[in-house]
Design a protein around this motif. Structure first.
Motif, PDB file in Angstrom:
ATOM      1  N   VAL A 139     -11.137 -10.297  19.309  1.00 30.25           N
ATOM      2  CA  VAL A 139      -9.716 -10.128  18.998  1.00 30.25           C
ATOM      3  C   VAL A 139      -8.936 -10.656  20.192  1.00 30.25           C
ATOM      4  N   ARG A 140      -8.106 -11.664  19.940  1.00 28.65           N
ATOM      5  CA  ARG A 140      -7.315 -12.278  21.012  1.00 28.65           C
ATOM      6  C   ARG A 140      -5.873 -12.439  20.551  1.00 28.65           C
TER       7      ARG A 140
ATOM      8  N   ALA B  59      -5.556 -13.162  16.762  1.00 28.92           N
ATOM      9  CA  ALA B  59      -6.571 -13.848  15.969  1.00 28.92           C
ATOM     10  C   ALA B  59      -7.863 -13.061  16.073  1.00 28.92           C
ATOM     11  N   VAL B  60      -8.562 -12.944  14.956  1.00 29.55           N
ATOM     12  CA  VAL B  60      -9.874 -12.303  14.937  1.00 29.55           C
ATOM     13  C   VAL B  60     -10.865 -13.395  14.559  1.00 29.55           C
ATOM     14  N   THR B  61     -11.831 -13.628  15.438  1.00 26.66           N
ATOM     15  CA  THR B  61     -12.805 -14.682  15.189  1.00 26.66           C
ATOM     16  C   THR B  61     -14.228 -14.146  15.239  1.00 26.66           C
ATOM     17  N   ARG B  62     -15.092 -14.807  14.458  1.00 18.37           N
ATOM     18  CA  ARG B  62     -16.523 -14.498  14.474  1.00 18.37           C
ATOM     19  C   ARG B  62     -17.162 -15.219  15.655  1.00 18.37           C
TER      20      ARG B  62
ATOM     21  N   ALA C  96     -11.905 -14.480  11.000  1.00 20.22           N
ATOM     22  CA  ALA C  96     -12.324 -13.364  10.152  1.00 20.22           C
ATOM     23  C   ALA C  96     -11.081 -12.761   9.513  1.00 20.22           C
ATOM     24  N   ASP C  97     -11.097 -12.623   8.220  1.00 24.57           N
ATOM     25  CA  ASP C  97      -9.990 -12.047   7.474  1.00 24.57           C
ATOM     26  C   ASP C  97      -9.940 -10.541   7.724  1.00 24.57           C
TER      27      ASP C  97
ATOM     28  N   THR D 180     -13.160  -2.263   6.238  1.00 23.59           N
ATOM     29  CA  THR D 180     -12.520  -3.549   6.490  1.00 23.59           C
ATOM     30  C   THR D 180     -12.338  -3.787   7.990  1.00 23.59           C
ATOM     31  N   VAL D 181     -12.166  -5.043   8.334  1.00 26.18           N
ATOM     32  CA  VAL D 181     -11.893  -5.394   9.731  1.00 26.18           C
ATOM     33  C   VAL D 181     -10.625  -4.686  10.182  1.00 26.18           C
TER      34      VAL D 181
END
Length: 86
Positions: free
Chosen positions: A71-72, A44-47, A53-54, A26-27
């Protein structure tokens, strides 16, 4: 027999990390392995396409192998969304 592996690139305040993990990691598990603290919940985790992204998403299953995740902190993310940056 070797376990299947998936790759991911994580970009965070601590740098860029290219990793190979077992398919299904998992992430959240990957971030924990990289010692990226997400316990405060203010991140926040973004693609690479900008979508979120969950943390429960599995690399190599829900997210493709080779995924790039950023990851920000939420503070930094909200600053980037302010009218001054748009």
């Amino acid at each position: 027999m070797a376990a299947q592996r998936a790759t991911a690139t994580i970009v965070s305040g601590t740098g860029t990390h290219d990793v190979a993990v077992p398919v299904g990691t998992t992430v959240a598990g990957l971030l924990a392995m990289l010692q990226i603290d997400t316990s405060a919940g203010e991140f926040a985790v973004t693609r690479s396409d900008g979508g979120s992204a969950d943390l429960a998403a599995m690399i190599g299953a829900d997210l493709p192998s080779g995924v790039v995740l950023a990851v920000r902190s939420e503070e930094h993310t909200s600053e980037l969304q302010s009218p001054m940056y748009l």
